[in-house]
Design a protein around this motif. Sequence first.
Motif, PDB file in Angstrom:
ATOM      1  N   ASP A 163       0.862  -1.331   0.038  1.00  0.00           N
ATOM      2  CA  ASP A 163      -0.004   0.098  -0.069  1.00  0.00           C
ATOM      3  C   ASP A 163       0.904   1.135   0.051  1.00  0.00           C
ATOM      4  O   ASP A 163       2.030   0.997   0.033  1.00  0.00           O
ATOM      5  CB  ASP A 163      -0.833   0.083   1.312  1.00  0.00           C
ATOM      6  CG  ASP A 163      -2.219   0.678   1.050  1.00  0.00           C
ATOM      7  OD1 ASP A 163      -2.394   1.508  -0.059  1.00  0.00           O
ATOM      8  OD2 ASP A 163      -3.159   0.421   1.720  1.00  0.00           O
ATOM      9  N   PHE A 164       0.274   2.346  -0.068  1.00  0.00           N
ATOM     10  CA  PHE A 164       0.939   3.662  -0.026  1.00  0.00           C
ATOM     11  C   PHE A 164       1.639   3.865   1.115  1.00  0.00           C
ATOM     12  O   PHE A 164       1.579   3.273   2.381  1.00  0.00           O
ATOM     13  CB  PHE A 164       0.017   4.786  -0.172  1.00  0.00           C
ATOM     14  CG  PHE A 164      -0.841   5.006  -1.465  1.00  0.00           C
ATOM     15  CD1 PHE A 164      -0.250   5.649  -2.614  1.00  0.00           C
ATOM     16  CD2 PHE A 164      -1.994   4.353  -1.574  1.00  0.00           C
ATOM     17  CE1 PHE A 164      -0.791   5.565  -3.797  1.00  0.00           C
ATOM     18  CE2 PHE A 164      -2.640   4.474  -2.854  1.00  0.00           C
ATOM     19  CZ  PHE A 164      -2.025   5.056  -3.825  1.00  0.00           C
ATOM     20  N   GLY A 165       2.895   4.431   1.029  1.00  0.00           N
ATOM     21  CA  GLY A 165       3.877   4.804   2.257  1.00  0.00           C
ATOM     22  C   GLY A 165       4.775   4.002   2.312  1.00  0.00           C
ATOM     23  O   GLY A 165       5.358   3.568   3.420  1.00  0.00           O
ATOM     24  N   ARG A 209       0.982   2.175  -4.815  1.00  0.00           N
ATOM     25  CA  ARG A 209       0.740   1.331  -4.186  1.00  0.00           C
ATOM     26  C   ARG A 209       1.964   0.414  -3.779  1.00  0.00           C
ATOM     27  O   ARG A 209       2.368   0.240  -2.732  1.00  0.00           O
ATOM     28  CB  ARG A 209      -0.681   0.786  -3.974  1.00  0.00           C
ATOM     29  CG  ARG A 209      -1.777   1.314  -3.858  1.00  0.00           C
ATOM     30  CD  ARG A 209      -3.058   0.566  -3.976  1.00  0.00           C
ATOM     31  NE  ARG A 209      -3.317  -0.025  -5.425  1.00  0.00           N
ATOM     32  CZ  ARG A 209      -3.178  -1.176  -5.778  1.00  0.00           C
ATOM     33  NH1 ARG A 209      -2.714  -2.277  -5.138  1.00  0.00           N
ATOM     34  NH2 ARG A 209      -3.285  -1.577  -7.047  1.00  0.00           N
ATOM     35  N   THR A 212       7.307   2.881  -4.322  1.00  0.00           N
ATOM     36  CA  THR A 212       7.315   4.555  -3.636  1.00  0.00           C
ATOM     37  C   THR A 212       7.670   5.272  -4.650  1.00  0.00           C
ATOM     38  O   THR A 212       8.346   5.076  -5.792  1.00  0.00           O
ATOM     39  CB  THR A 212       7.914   4.644  -2.368  1.00  0.00           C
ATOM     40  OG1 THR A 212       9.439   4.419  -2.894  1.00  0.00           O
ATOM     41  CG2 THR A 212       7.763   3.691  -1.044  1.00  0.00           C
ATOM     42  N   ASP A 241      -7.169   6.270  -1.378  1.00  0.00           N
ATOM     43  CA  ASP A 241      -5.998   5.952  -0.432  1.00  0.00           C
ATOM     44  C   ASP A 241      -4.809   6.950  -0.639  1.00  0.00           C
ATOM     45  O   ASP A 241      -4.010   7.211   0.222  1.00  0.00           O
ATOM     46  CB  ASP A 241      -5.533   4.590  -0.562  1.00  0.00           C
ATOM     47  CG  ASP A 241      -6.890   3.480   0.077  1.00  0.00           C
ATOM     48  OD1 ASP A 241      -7.589   4.032   0.749  1.00  0.00           O
ATOM     49  OD2 ASP A 241      -6.542   2.410  -0.071  1.00  0.00           O
ATOM     50  N   SER A 242      -4.663   7.280  -1.950  1.00  0.00           N
ATOM     51  CA  SER A 242      -3.471   8.165  -2.303  1.00  0.00           C
ATOM     52  C   SER A 242      -3.692   9.421  -1.675  1.00  0.00           C
ATOM     53  O   SER A 242      -2.857  10.252  -1.174  1.00  0.00           O
ATOM     54  CB  SER A 242      -3.222   8.304  -3.933  1.00  0.00           C
ATOM     55  OG  SER A 242      -2.233   9.065  -4.111  1.00  0.00           O
ATOM     56  N   HIS A 245      -2.938   9.570   1.986  1.00  0.00           N
ATOM     57  CA  HIS A 245      -1.463   9.254   2.216  1.00  0.00           C
ATOM     58  C   HIS A 245      -0.564  10.432   2.065  1.00  0.00           C
ATOM     59  O   HIS A 245      -0.013  11.208   2.883  1.00  0.00           O
ATOM     60  CB  HIS A 245      -1.049   8.091   1.241  1.00  0.00           C
ATOM     61  CG  HIS A 245       0.522   8.044   1.445  1.00  0.00           C
ATOM     62  ND1 HIS A 245       1.400   7.918   2.615  1.00  0.00           N
ATOM     63  CD2 HIS A 245       1.545   8.280   0.381  1.00  0.00           C
ATOM     64  CE1 HIS A 245       2.765   7.971   2.258  1.00  0.00           C
ATOM     65  NE2 HIS A 245       2.958   8.248   0.885  1.00  0.00           N
ATOM     66  N   SER A 246      -0.978  11.135   0.795  1.00  0.00           N
ATOM     67  CA  SER A 246       0.009  12.321   0.457  1.00  0.00           C
ATOM     68  C   SER A 246      -0.721  13.469   0.284  1.00  0.00           C
ATOM     69  O   SER A 246      -0.132  14.771  -0.282  1.00  0.00           O
ATOM     70  CB  SER A 246       0.886  11.914  -0.866  1.00  0.00           C
ATOM     71  OG  SER A 246      -0.294  11.721  -1.722  1.00  0.00           O
TER      72      SER A 246
END
Length: 449
Positions: A163-165, A209, A212, A241-242, A245-246
Amino acid sequence: METMLFAEQALLPKGWARDVRLGLAGGVIAAVEAGAARQAGDIAVGAVIPGIANLHSHAFQRAMAGLTERRGPTADSFWTWRDLMYRFALDLDPDQMQAVAEMAYVEMLEAGFTRVGEFHYLHHDRDGRPYADPAEMSLRILAAAEGAGIALTHLPVFYAHSDFGGAAPGDGQRRFIHDLDAFLRLTERLCAAMTRPLDRLGIAPHSLRAATEEEVRALVAAHPGCPVHIHVAEQMREVEDSVAHSGLRPVEVLLNRIGIDARWCLIHATHLTDAERRGIAASGAVAGLCPVTEANLGDGLFPARDFLTDGGCFGVGSDSNVEISLREELKILEYGQRLFSRGRNVLAEGSGSTGGALLRGALSGGAQALGAPAPELAAGASADLVVLRDTVGLRAGGDRILDRWIFGADVAVDQVWVGGARVVSGGRHRDRDRIAGAYAKVLAGLVDG
């Protein structure tokens, strides 16, 4: 030795021409003569068009076709389908992988595809450990493409996170995972192994995802000149989700923080803002559309009409290979736009042919995305071509035959030539019986096992 084809009509760089002699020698088109007379020894064919690229395939998923069409205890979605796909992927050994891929490539050739972009992420053994040769599974893809006779742009996938991050991968992803150093060793190994003149090597950070931003930048820098493919914005959950996250949507990350250009292919890119859509078009990147799979998974509709108005370029791919059909990919692309806009002939250019516009778009965008030579019937071009046969004898001229092929039922793929070799004749692959027999044995073991 030169092979001469005499075509009733052929789609040349400047348009359709009648009575065309095409000389094939050394894997390329040696000569093109329009308005010619048929000579003794010429192979008479119908309408000839350049070979078309399938820009996105997961070959192993061909063996899953029809196995995920039962409703589960909860509402089904892309994400429930993905869980089933992971479990299926954990079972395949190298021999099975090669047999399944070869069958998929046979069907692609019979559908009129002459090159495939294999977005390949099934790298390791069942327990997640690398094979003795870390390129074992990729080498099976190369062998399957050579066995079937299809040109290949191999796109080994970099997959490191769930996943993201930079989240740790899940156990179901264990066969996919690399770190940067291991992935660079894989691509170095493949550079040495890919010896067919037809073949190309690209890279595929799976998604934002699974890789990175820093990893994506490092991969692109380490492979200058290679095609770069990435899944992006296929599902709204991914977009949400993106943002969580950011603060940015995934396409915004690509446009504003990583930077994309004409060697990139954004697979699906379904859920876009107007600014993102215009940004992709301005970058020169190809939108890699897979309408049959996108419909099967319930992804949504790509804004194709507005994207083409923006000057964007696209190609099509068979993705999950739930159905391998070039005409269906093009037809569903257009039909989706019709359903959305409640109009007809949405993707036609001006007052022209819809089939012609779809085919020309897929030709240019597919070749660009796969780092392949320009697909054209011209002296010096690769001898990759498709012969269409009118099954009812109407002998339609020009783009009319494309309209009847894509949207009708009385034009079919008759012959396919790749690198000057005829691999499909009468609509049937030259080695179909052998390859289908091996595939049937594998499928029986996978489904019944």
